[in-house]
Design a protein around this motif. Structure first.
Motif, short mmCIF file in Angstrom:
data_model
loop_
_atom_site.label_atom_id
_atom_site.label_comp_id
_atom_site.label_asym_id
_atom_site.label_seq_id
_atom_site.Cartn_x
_atom_site.Cartn_y
_atom_site.Cartn_z
N THR A 170 -13.38 -31.41 -4.92
CA THR A 170 -13.81 -30.24 -5.69
C THR A 170 -12.90 -29.07 -5.37
O THR A 170 -12.82 -28.63 -4.22
N LEU A 171 -12.20 -28.59 -6.39
CA LEU A 171 -11.18 -27.57 -6.21
C LEU A 171 -11.60 -26.27 -6.89
O LEU A 171 -12.28 -26.27 -7.91
N PRO A 172 -11.17 -25.13 -6.34
CA PRO A 172 -11.49 -23.85 -6.96
C PRO A 172 -10.66 -23.61 -8.22
O PRO A 172 -9.50 -24.03 -8.31
N ILE A 173 -11.27 -22.95 -9.20
CA ILE A 173 -10.56 -22.53 -10.42
C ILE A 173 -10.94 -21.08 -10.72
O ILE A 173 -12.04 -20.65 -10.40
N PRO A 174 -10.04 -20.32 -11.34
CA PRO A 174 -10.30 -18.89 -11.61
C PRO A 174 -11.08 -18.66 -12.89
O PRO A 174 -10.75 -17.81 -13.70
N PHE A 175 -12.14 -19.42 -13.10
CA PHE A 175 -12.99 -19.33 -14.28
C PHE A 175 -14.44 -19.20 -13.83
O PHE A 175 -14.76 -19.46 -12.66
N PRO A 176 -15.36 -18.82 -14.73
CA PRO A 176 -16.76 -18.66 -14.32
C PRO A 176 -17.38 -19.89 -13.67
O PRO A 176 -18.25 -19.74 -12.81
N MET A 212 -19.02 -20.99 -24.34
CA MET A 212 -20.30 -20.71 -23.70
C MET A 212 -20.97 -22.03 -23.35
O MET A 212 -20.90 -22.99 -24.09
N SER A 213 -21.64 -22.05 -22.23
CA SER A 213 -22.38 -23.24 -21.82
C SER A 213 -23.80 -22.83 -21.49
O SER A 213 -24.06 -21.71 -21.06
N ASP A 214 -24.72 -23.76 -21.71
CA ASP A 214 -26.12 -23.47 -21.48
C ASP A 214 -26.70 -24.40 -20.44
O ASP A 214 -26.37 -25.59 -20.39
N ASP A 215 -27.60 -23.86 -19.62
CA ASP A 215 -28.32 -24.66 -18.63
C ASP A 215 -29.41 -25.41 -19.36
O ASP A 215 -30.33 -24.83 -19.91
N THR A 216 -29.32 -26.73 -19.40
CA THR A 216 -30.30 -27.53 -20.11
C THR A 216 -31.08 -28.45 -19.20
O THR A 216 -31.71 -29.39 -19.65
N THR A 217 -31.04 -28.20 -17.90
CA THR A 217 -31.81 -29.01 -16.98
C THR A 217 -33.28 -28.70 -17.16
O THR A 217 -33.68 -27.57 -17.34
N LYS A 218 -34.12 -29.72 -17.09
CA LYS A 218 -35.55 -29.53 -17.26
C LYS A 218 -36.13 -28.66 -16.16
O LYS A 218 -35.88 -28.87 -14.98
N SER A 219 -36.95 -27.69 -16.54
CA SER A 219 -37.51 -26.77 -15.57
C SER A 219 -38.52 -27.45 -14.66
O SER A 219 -38.82 -26.95 -13.59
N ARG A 220 -39.07 -28.59 -15.08
CA ARG A 220 -40.08 -29.23 -14.25
C ARG A 220 -39.48 -29.90 -13.01
O ARG A 220 -40.19 -30.28 -12.10
N ALA A 221 -38.15 -30.08 -12.98
CA ALA A 221 -37.52 -30.69 -11.82
C ALA A 221 -37.61 -29.74 -10.63
O ALA A 221 -37.50 -28.53 -10.76
#
Length: 353
Positions: A37-43, A1-10
């Protein structure tokens, strides 16, 4: 699992795109360095590989997967960059995950390029992708069972017949790989790069740093918007992957990096700020887990359901979520914040100290 950790103020213009927003393609990010940048069959949908171009040939960092779509985009990218496989001199594999190694064998065979990889992930790659992938899946399932994981369906790749799997993920033999340790200096396309061992996302993950201008090829160690998956998947992993990862972040934190080239997402600057965000994210996740354990002892799957909730849409997401929770639990246990308990039916529970 990965989480979006970019600051919301941007603002939208300032925020790097999420990998799922990227489209396959090729661009020269700095002089002589092409991002393909290549396509991969993952999310995540795409992966970046990087061509480093010199006067006498070129080098490639990572090798995506061997799907027909990826092969077509790679061919277009090499044509746009004016590169031919016969001039490929070196191939660096940052880690053993399939979206970074799948085309490595055929690229090496077609060019005779030297393949560089850290010895830990080189060994894992050989074990996983030379006929033992189904056994690796079974071992992982057995490892997760005492942590509350219900029986799961096999991964897509573990169900593929060898002739299909070898077309999509085919890796060089051990004899074709030159192993590089932490601190090694290698020359790629006429430029000197320092190998930095950054365990965490995988046990043998490496990044490349070019001292001359501060270019950092970070693979999956530091991503611009999401947190890399840091998971404990079996008893054969290093015992404390999250501890490894935090130390590896500190290891690169103060590099004078002018530009970071990630394995997923767009190139970015301000490495130190991104490292601080990632360390803060994991500290917050540990506080969340400790709060949940304050109510009662729980196993990792129970915690994963509470932390990730509706994001557990399929068995692969469940595997990754439990592995991530385990990496946090073991980091906390080794730090003296939680302890293990075993039930009469063999479940492993964690309790707050």
């Amino acid at each position: 699992m990965s989480d979006d950790t970019t600051k919301s103020r941007a603002t939208a213009a300032e925020r790097p795109k999420h990998p799922a927003e990227l489209t396959p393609g090729t661009e020269e990010v700095v002089s002589g360095v092409w991002k393909i940048t290549l396509p991969i069959p993952f999310p995540l949908r795409t992966v970046n590989i990087y061509a480093l171009v010199g006067r006498d040939g070129w080098a490639l960092v990572d090798a995506a997967m061997g799907t027909p779509e990826a092969r077509a985009v790679l061919a277009e990218g090499l044509e746009r960059a004016g590169l031919e496989l016969r001039d490929l001199r070196a191939l660096v594999l940052s880690h053993h995950h399939p979206d970074h190694i799948g085309l490595s064998a055929e690229l090496q065979e077609q060019s005779g390029a030297t393949v560089y990889m850290h010895p830990i992930d080189a060994a894992i790659m050989q074990a996983m992708w030379h006929g033992e992938h189904q056994r690796s899946f079974a071992q992982a399932n057995q490892f997760f069972r005492p942590h509350g994981m219900p029986p799961l369906e096999p991964t897509v790749s573990s169900q593929l017949p060898p002739e299909v799997l070898n077309f999509v993920i085919r890796v060089p033999t051990a004899e074709a790989i030159t192993c590089v340790e932490d601190g090694a200096e290698i020359t790629l396309a006429g430029e000197h790069y320092r190998v930095i061992w950054t365990p965490g996302h995988s046990d043998g993950h490496i990044v490349l740093f070019r001292e001359r201008d501060g270019l950092l090829l970070a693979a999956d160690h530091v991503l611009p918007r999401i947190t890399p998956n840091i998971g404990l998947y079996s008893e054969y992993n290093r015992a404390n992957p999250l501890g490894d990862y935090i130390q590896s972040l500190e290891k690169v934190r103060h590099l004078p990096a002018s530009l970071v080239l990630p394995g997923h997402g767009e190139p970015f600057r301000n490495l130190a700020r991104r490292v601080r965000e990632l360390i803060r994210h994991h500290a917050q996740r540990e506080l969340e887990i400790l709060s949940l354990l304050g109510r009662r002892p729980q196993h990792a799957y129970q915690l994963a359901e509470q932390v990730f909730g509706p994001r557990l849409k399929n068995d692969e997401a469940r595997r990754m979520a439990v592995a991530e929770i385990l990496s946090h639990l073991e980091h906390l246990r080794l730090g003296g914040y939680v302890r293990q308990e075993r039930t009469d039916d063999g479940l492993i529970l964690y309790a707050a100290v």
